[in-house]
Design a protein around this motif. Structure first.
Motif, short mmCIF file in Angstrom:
data_model
loop_
_atom_site.label_atom_id
_atom_site.label_comp_id
_atom_site.label_asym_id
_atom_site.label_seq_id
_atom_site.Cartn_x
_atom_site.Cartn_y
_atom_site.Cartn_z
N GLY A 301 0.82 -1.20 0.00
CA GLY A 301 0.00 0.00 0.00
C GLY A 301 0.86 1.25 0.00
O GLY A 301 2.04 1.22 -0.33
N VAL A 302 0.21 2.35 0.37
CA VAL A 302 0.87 3.64 0.46
C VAL A 302 0.77 4.11 1.90
O VAL A 302 -0.27 3.96 2.53
N SER A 303 1.85 4.65 2.41
CA SER A 303 1.85 5.10 3.80
C SER A 303 0.71 6.06 4.04
O SER A 303 0.49 7.00 3.27
N PRO A 304 -0.07 5.88 5.12
CA PRO A 304 -1.14 6.83 5.42
C PRO A 304 -0.64 8.21 5.78
O PRO A 304 -1.43 9.15 5.85
N SER A 305 0.68 8.35 6.00
CA SER A 305 1.23 9.68 6.27
C SER A 305 1.61 10.40 4.97
O SER A 305 2.03 11.56 5.01
N PRO A 312 5.26 14.72 -2.43
CA PRO A 312 5.18 14.61 -3.90
C PRO A 312 5.34 13.19 -4.40
O PRO A 312 4.70 12.79 -5.36
N ASP A 313 6.19 12.44 -3.74
CA ASP A 313 6.36 11.03 -4.11
C ASP A 313 5.73 10.19 -3.01
O ASP A 313 6.25 10.10 -1.90
N LEU A 314 4.61 9.55 -3.32
CA LEU A 314 3.94 8.73 -2.32
C LEU A 314 4.85 7.57 -1.92
O LEU A 314 5.51 6.97 -2.76
N GLN A 315 4.86 7.26 -0.63
CA GLN A 315 5.78 6.26 -0.12
C GLN A 315 5.12 4.89 -0.09
O GLN A 315 4.07 4.70 0.51
N ARG A 316 5.77 3.94 -0.73
CA ARG A 316 5.29 2.57 -0.70
C ARG A 316 5.48 1.97 0.68
O ARG A 316 6.46 2.24 1.37
N THR A 317 4.52 1.16 1.09
CA THR A 317 4.68 0.34 2.28
C THR A 317 4.33 -1.09 1.93
O THR A 317 3.59 -1.35 0.98
N HIS A 318 4.83 -2.03 2.70
CA HIS A 318 4.45 -3.43 2.48
C HIS A 318 4.52 -4.17 3.81
O HIS A 318 5.24 -3.76 4.73
N GLN A 319 3.73 -5.24 3.92
CA GLN A 319 3.64 -6.00 5.17
C GLN A 319 3.42 -5.01 6.32
O GLN A 319 4.09 -5.08 7.35
N SER A 320 2.46 -4.10 6.14
CA SER A 320 2.46 -2.89 6.94
C SER A 320 1.15 -2.62 7.66
O SER A 320 0.10 -3.20 7.35
N TYR A 321 1.25 -1.70 8.61
CA TYR A 321 0.07 -1.12 9.23
C TYR A 321 -0.61 -0.20 8.23
O TYR A 321 0.06 0.48 7.44
N GLY A 322 -1.93 -0.16 8.28
CA GLY A 322 -2.67 0.77 7.44
C GLY A 322 -3.14 1.95 8.26
O GLY A 322 -2.53 2.35 9.25
#
Length: 649
Positions: A301-305, A312-322
């Motif tokens: 997903g994408v970091s909720p922050s 400007p550049d959305l941060q990828r997250t994985h195996q992560s908290y939403g």
């Protein structure tokens, strides 16, 4: 895994390792399964060149056989986890054949370790093949993770055997980390090592050896996080530690990080660290925690922050908290390692603040995720732990199989599960100067020293099958001390000695003081009844659905037991009553629940391509429903499973 005295700022201390061993009942059966089934099975997988290539990498790096590196770079650390669990089990069983296998493994590791303490089979094999390789050259690689697990294994091996053969290798690894981190600080090239097992490991090593150098190395490693440039929420290093106020990003990286910071606080007492830990724990516990104690809801997903206009550049997250309350069931990630990290974090917070909520979360984590991550026979494993499964294949890709596997391409979770399950008796008690705090409950025998006097304590119980827990003192000489008895969060009724318990006592500790000698008893009686549980209304996936728990144990329904109803609609009445009965699944006795208060609708036809359809006339059909412990699911083939059931009035 916990060891010696830990920190000026800790309110509670660990019991010395091996002070408590399981003596009967539920948890002795789990320990026996670890020793007799999981231990040899995982070693077999590591020893097979064709399955994991894990030990083959060590042999190739040592020059004992030909070949190239295969498998994930973190497999070294996975083997160290197995070695830690095996060492702990040897400390209980004193099995000579196991000792020989442990010694053989240590000798192999020593052959690979470089003189400066660095060891990474991928690095050594690349050098042999003429490739360039740099120590800690890639912050997204797993050298520090591996070295941390080697250090921890060395501590447990020493505390279980009294021997220093593996501890010496861990000490060399610690000094290697010291040199690498000092170089990074001098060169202004701070990096974040992912899944930072080495934070907790270095402080464990300090506590075992008394060498403050290792504490200073841990402090430096954690301070370097604040100097990272272009960090990310995935690695929890986008902002300074003191500014963290929410559990974000990769769940294993997060829980390992905060576990290490909690250890550092107990030693050095940085109040900004303690305040931060309380904030992120509350964020997780109250808005991001699954009912099965899973954490880290999202595959990717994408970091909720991060959002357009802010980042400007959305941060990828994985195996992560939403986001808060974002807890899907069918696609829940809930990596086993994340819950293990969360046990480490909660244990450390428990020792800081004596709050029963942390011990309660640890107990429920063991029953409802650690045990659920393995098959009942101990030979098949989950990586992710969903709360729902459909029998038919899903119309989208998920990384992990929907049933437990004999081997996983990323095999970090099974040996992690093995080591913490082997060491589960270490979470039964914590100590204060004049007293003992209870942790998870189970039939066990313990030996403590309170104010210099020996205390022998026997805990007898069939928990969680029933709620009677009998504490019997067995030392002949009277000892004045206080037993702080934990009242679990789910308790509505019970007694502690002559004291009546009710809801206001739940999730608290009640002190029972006296001068205790052989024959003295303290009896806790908890009324364990099935209860129906709702989720917060902001959890969209479970609106107007209910789950069932009995004591600390979560229950689920499997389609194989409930195939006479329309499975998607199978639910429960709000006033459902249950009868309890023992049944056998895969040669294991489990307590299942049955009710005549199940409800379902007639079968609906969804064979067409449409996403929606007009509601046909529906009739609620009373039906019998059977529930089994969630830890016992997926042992009878690939079928439907769900924890959350539609609520019928």
């Amino acid at each position: 895994m916990e060891h010696q005295h830990n920190g000026t700022y800790a309110s509670l201390q660990n019991q010395p390792m091996h002070s408590t061993h399981w003596s009967n009942g539920f948890w002795l059966a789990q320990f026996t399964n670890s020793a007799q089934s999981i231990l040899p099975n995982i070693y077999h997988l590591f020893d097979s060149d064709n399955i994991s290539h894990c030990l083959a990498n060590f042999r190739i790096a040592a020059g004992l056989q030909e070949g190239s590196h295969q498998g994930p770079p973190f497999a070294d650390g996975d083997f160290y986890k197995w070695l830690e669990g095996a060492s702990y089990i040897y400390g209980v069983t004193k099995d000579a054949n196991l000792k020989q296998l442990i010694d053989q493994s240590i000798k192999l590791i020593a052959t690979v370790q470089l003189e400066d303490g660095y060891i990474f089979t991928q690095y050594s094999i690349r050098l042999k093949e003429g490739e360039d390789a740099q120590k800690l050259g890639d912050s997204l690689n797993f050298e520090a993770y591996n070295l941390g697990h080697l250090i921890t294994a060395g501590c447990v091996h020493f505390l279980s055997t009294g021997e220093k053969s593996l501890l010496k290798l861990g000490i060399k690894a610690a000094f290697c980390l010291k040199a690498l981190f000092e170089e990074a600080e001098q060169n202004n090239t701070a990096k974040t090592a992912i899944c930072p097992s080495h934070y907790m490991a270095l402080i464990d090593l300090y506590r075992v050896t008394g060498d403050k150098t290792h504490l200073e190395t841990a402090d430096l490693a954690i301070r370097l996080r604040d100097q990272v440039k272009n960090g990310s929420d995935d690695n929890q290093d986008r902002i300074k530690l003191s500014e963290h106020d929410e559990m974000l990003g990769h769940a294993v990286r997060a829980t390992y990080l905060y576990g290490g910071v909690a250890d550092l606080y107990t030693e050095l007492g940085n109040e900004s660290h303690r305040a931060m830990l309380e904030r992120v724990w509350e964020s997780e516990e109250y808005t991001k925690m699954y009912i099965n104690s899973g954490c880290g809801a999202l595959y990717d997903g994408v970091s909720p922050s991060g959002y357009a206009g802010d980042h400007p550049d959305l941060q990828r997250t994985h195996q992560s908290y939403g986001r808060p309350y974002e807890l899907p069931n069918l696609t829940a990630y809930n990596e086993t390692c994340a819950t293990i990290g969360n046990i480490f974090l909660n244990w450390r917070l428990f020792k800081l603040n004596e709050q029963a909520a942390h011990a309660d979360r640890i107990e429920q984590s063991f029953y409802n995720l650690i045990l659920a991550s393995k098959s009942l026979d101990g030979n098949r494993y989950f990586y992710s732990n969903p709360l729902e499964r459909e029998q038919e294949p899903l119309p989208f890709h998920l990384k992990w199989d929907r049933t437990r596997s004999e081997y996983l391409s990323s095999f970090c979770c099974p040996p992690n599960m093995f080591r913490i399950l082997s060491e589960s008796s270490e979470y039964t008690y914590a100590l204060k100067d004049d007293g003992i705090y209870t942790g998870i409950y189970g039939d066990c025998r313990s030996q403590f020293h309170i104010e210099g006097k020996e205390v022998l304590l026997h805990q007898e119980t069939k928990y969680p099958m029933d709620g009677i827990i009998r504490f019997s003192f067995e030392q002949e000489t009277p000892v004045s001390c206080t037993l702080h008895v934990r009242i679990p969060s789910w308790v509505k009724r019970g007694t502690l000695g002559t004291r009546t318990l009710d809801r206001k006592d739940a999730n608290t500790y009640i002190p029972v003081s006296g001068s205790w000698k052989a024959g003295d008893e303290i009896i806790l009686k908890l009324d364990i009844q099935p209860r129906i549980v709702l989720a917060h209304p902001l959890v969209e996936a479970t609106k107007m659905q209910v789950a069932v728990m009995r004591g600390p144990v979560l229950y689920c329904s499997e389609e194989i037991d409930n195939n006479e109803s329309y499975w998607p609609s199978l639910g429960l009445k709000s006033n459902a009553q249950f009868r309890e009965m023992v049944t056998t699944i895969e040669s294991t006795e489990v307590l299942c629940l049955e009710s005549e208060d199940g409800v379902s609708y007639q079968t609906l036809d969804w064979s067409g391509p449409g996403l929606y359809k007009d509601l046909p006339p529906l009739k609620a059909i009373p039906t019998k429903i059977r529930l089994i412990p969630y830890y016992a699911w997926d042992n009878r083939g690939l079928g439907g499973m769900k924890i959350w059931h539609p609520l019928y009035i």
